[in-house]
Design an enzyme around this catalytic site. Structure first.
Site, mmCIF file in Angstrom:
data_model
loop_
_atom_site.group_PDB
_atom_site.id
_atom_site.type_symbol
_atom_site.label_atom_id
_atom_site.label_comp_id
_atom_site.label_asym_id
_atom_site.label_seq_id
_atom_site.Cartn_x
_atom_site.Cartn_y
_atom_site.Cartn_z
ATOM 1 N N LYS A 1 0.842 -1.208 0.000
ATOM 2 C CA LYS A 1 0.000 0.000 0.000
ATOM 3 C C LYS A 1 0.872 1.251 0.000
ATOM 4 O O LYS A 1 2.077 1.177 0.292
ATOM 5 C CB LYS A 1 -0.907 -0.026 1.240
ATOM 6 C CG LYS A 1 -0.141 0.010 2.567
ATOM 7 C CD LYS A 1 -1.047 -0.321 3.741
ATOM 8 C CE LYS A 1 -0.269 -0.270 5.039
ATOM 9 N NZ LYS A 1 -1.047 -0.819 6.168
ATOM 10 N N TYR B 1 16.706 31.149 5.649
ATOM 11 C CA TYR B 1 15.613 31.870 6.305
ATOM 12 C C TYR B 1 15.871 32.000 7.795
ATOM 13 O O TYR B 1 16.313 31.074 8.454
ATOM 14 C CB TYR B 1 14.286 31.125 6.101
ATOM 15 C CG TYR B 1 13.757 31.163 4.688
ATOM 16 C CD1 TYR B 1 13.272 32.345 4.141
ATOM 17 C CD2 TYR B 1 13.745 30.014 3.909
ATOM 18 C CE1 TYR B 1 12.777 32.375 2.838
ATOM 19 C CE2 TYR B 1 13.243 30.032 2.609
ATOM 20 C CZ TYR B 1 12.767 31.226 2.082
ATOM 21 O OH TYR B 1 12.272 31.254 0.813
ATOM 22 N N MET C 1 11.991 24.730 0.792
ATOM 23 C CA MET C 1 11.249 23.805 -0.060
ATOM 24 C C MET C 1 12.168 23.047 -1.014
ATOM 25 O O MET C 1 12.008 21.849 -1.249
ATOM 26 C CB MET C 1 10.174 24.565 -0.854
ATOM 27 C CG MET C 1 9.204 23.650 -1.574
ATOM 28 S SD MET C 1 7.985 24.538 -2.538
ATOM 29 C CE MET C 1 7.009 25.323 -1.280
HETATM 30 C C1 LIG Z 1 -0.278 -1.805 6.770
HETATM 31 C C2 LIG Z 1 -0.872 -3.034 7.315
HETATM 32 C C3 LIG Z 1 -0.083 -4.174 7.560
HETATM 33 C C4 LIG Z 1 1.429 -4.171 7.437
HETATM 34 O O1 LIG Z 1 1.962 -3.756 8.666
HETATM 35 P P1 LIG Z 1 3.548 -3.610 8.894
HETATM 36 O O2 LIG Z 1 3.639 -3.138 10.289
HETATM 37 O O3 LIG Z 1 4.011 -2.590 7.914
HETATM 38 O O4 LIG Z 1 4.152 -4.942 8.665
HETATM 39 C C5 LIG Z 1 -0.722 -5.322 7.973
HETATM 40 N N1 LIG Z 1 -2.065 -5.348 8.149
HETATM 41 C C6 LIG Z 1 -2.847 -4.275 7.937
HETATM 42 C C7 LIG Z 1 -4.305 -4.356 8.166
HETATM 43 C C8 LIG Z 1 -2.285 -3.082 7.528
HETATM 44 O O5 LIG Z 1 -3.060 -2.015 7.334
#
Ligand SMILES: *Cc1c(COP(=O)(O)O)cnc(C)c1O
Length: 368
Positions: free
Chosen positions: A31, A258, A306
């Protein structure tokens, strides 16, 4: 430029696979564009390392992964709108389901699309976000799945709230309550895949492995416990680099950038580096972080802007314009870990790699 080492992801996967109990498969979580590393690159590297399933959060992520890996079962973990349920069903991904009400919606959409929904029933064993905490409800949902033609019960799962905190008793409590439920669902549907563990749980307790482990952060060589991936035999896959630009001689008392939030205490050689918070190098690292250049570690001085930041090169007189600057990663004997940057920022390593912005090109590293 962010270099992404696919071979490191593959090696980390093999490492996790070795830790998994017999009969437990590895689901690579890709993800958020593979935690910033690139979802397709991360997924391909993970599959090469023995992962046999993939997981994403959103429907567009599921669509993109299914397009590249149509034969690999892919689970959408996130909260989905009706339109997103349609997208997930159309691309053939599996999806989580947290309540009887959601199951109704999924069944309706599956019928409308002439698709079969592959359902993973989520049990809330203590996270307090998604999933039902009602035994009665989840068992009724399991029965519905085995009866309705448009539904298939593919899995039953939960998520740990404090797997990374070894002092918390919550992990064991969640595990105990989930284990009982999972066994009951399994008696309704013997083929349902039982899964609970994230990376921290995999490394912490083999009891949590069940049929499948959902690993993200460790795949990318980040320490799930926020200290150092090396003792776990995990190799960071992402490094972040720029180049030394103009070098300025700053007189004692002279300021840079800055504010100025930093003034030279002596005659100083300050290098301007063309990377800043627009690239994901957070402004809160101003006057706090160090970078690696010329094989040495030097401080970031002045306010990160930036598009650039400034570093004190006084201690490395051999460094010249064009030399590589490492913001995250290693040079010679020195390392800057995502865990260190996270500590400076009061956050976790996940946010460091996810925070490298879209402007930064991801380059596959090929020297290993
Ligand atoms: C992101 C996620 C994982 C992975 O977790 P890690 O700590 O990155 O291994 C597993 N299960 C769910 C439901 C997640 O959202």
């Amino acid at each position: 430029m962010a270099e992404v080492d696919a071979a490191a992801i593959t090696a980390n996967c093999r490492r996790l696979n070795r830790a998994l109990g017999k009969g437990t498969v590895l689901c690579a979580v890709v993800k958020a564009d593979g935690y910033g590393h690139g979802a397709v690159l991360g997924a391909a590297a993970a599959l090469a390392g023995g992962a046999s399933r993939l997981a994403v959060s959103t429907a567009p992520e599921a669509g993109a992964i299914r397009a590249s890996f149509p034969r690999i079962p892919t689970l959408a973990l996130g909260i989905l709108s009706m339109a997103e349920v349609d997208q997930v069903l159309s691309c053939g991904a599996e999806l989580g389901c947290s309540s009887a009400e959601e199951l109704d919606l999924i069944e309706t959409r599956a019928r409308a699309l002439g698709a079969r929904a592959e359902i993973h029933l989520k049990f809330d064993s203590g996270m307090g976000r998604l999933g039902t905490s009602s035994t009665v409800e989840i068992l009724a949902m399991a029965s519905r799945c085995s009866e309705a033609p448009g539904l298939r019960l593919s899995g039953v799962w939960t998520h740990f709230a404090s797997a990374d905190d070894r002092h918390s008793g919550q992990f064991d409590a969640q595990l105990d309550s989930f284990e009982a439920i999972a066994r009951e669902v399994r008696s309704i549907s013997p083929t349902a895949v039982i899964h609970a563990a994230n990376s921290a749980a995999v490394l912490r307790d083999v009891r949590s492995h069940f049929d499948m482990a959902r690993c993200g952060v460790a795949l990318y060589g980040l320490d799930p416990f926020q200290s150092d991936p090396r003792p776990w035999d995990l190799v960071p896959a992402m490094s972040l680099h720029s180049r030394v630009g103009p070098i300025r001689e700053i007189r004692p008392g002279g300021g840079v950038g800055y504010g100025p939030s930093w003034r030279a205490g002596r005659w100083s050689r300050v290098g301007v580096v063309p990377i800043g918070y627009g690239d994901g190098v957070r402004r809160a690292l101003s006057n706090v972080a160090r970078v690696l250049v010329g094989g040495e570690s030097v401080p970031v001085v002045g306010t990160i802007s930036m598009d650039s930041l400034t570093v004190d090169l006084t201690s490395v007189p051999w460094v010249a314009r064009g030399d590589r600057v490492t913001i995250l990663g290693d040079q010679g004997a020195h390392r800057v870990l995502a865990e260190e940057l996270a500590r400076h920022l009061g956050t976790i390593n996940y946010e460091i790699t996810c925070g490298v912005s879209k402007r930064v090109p991801r380059i596959a590293r090929r020297d290993r």
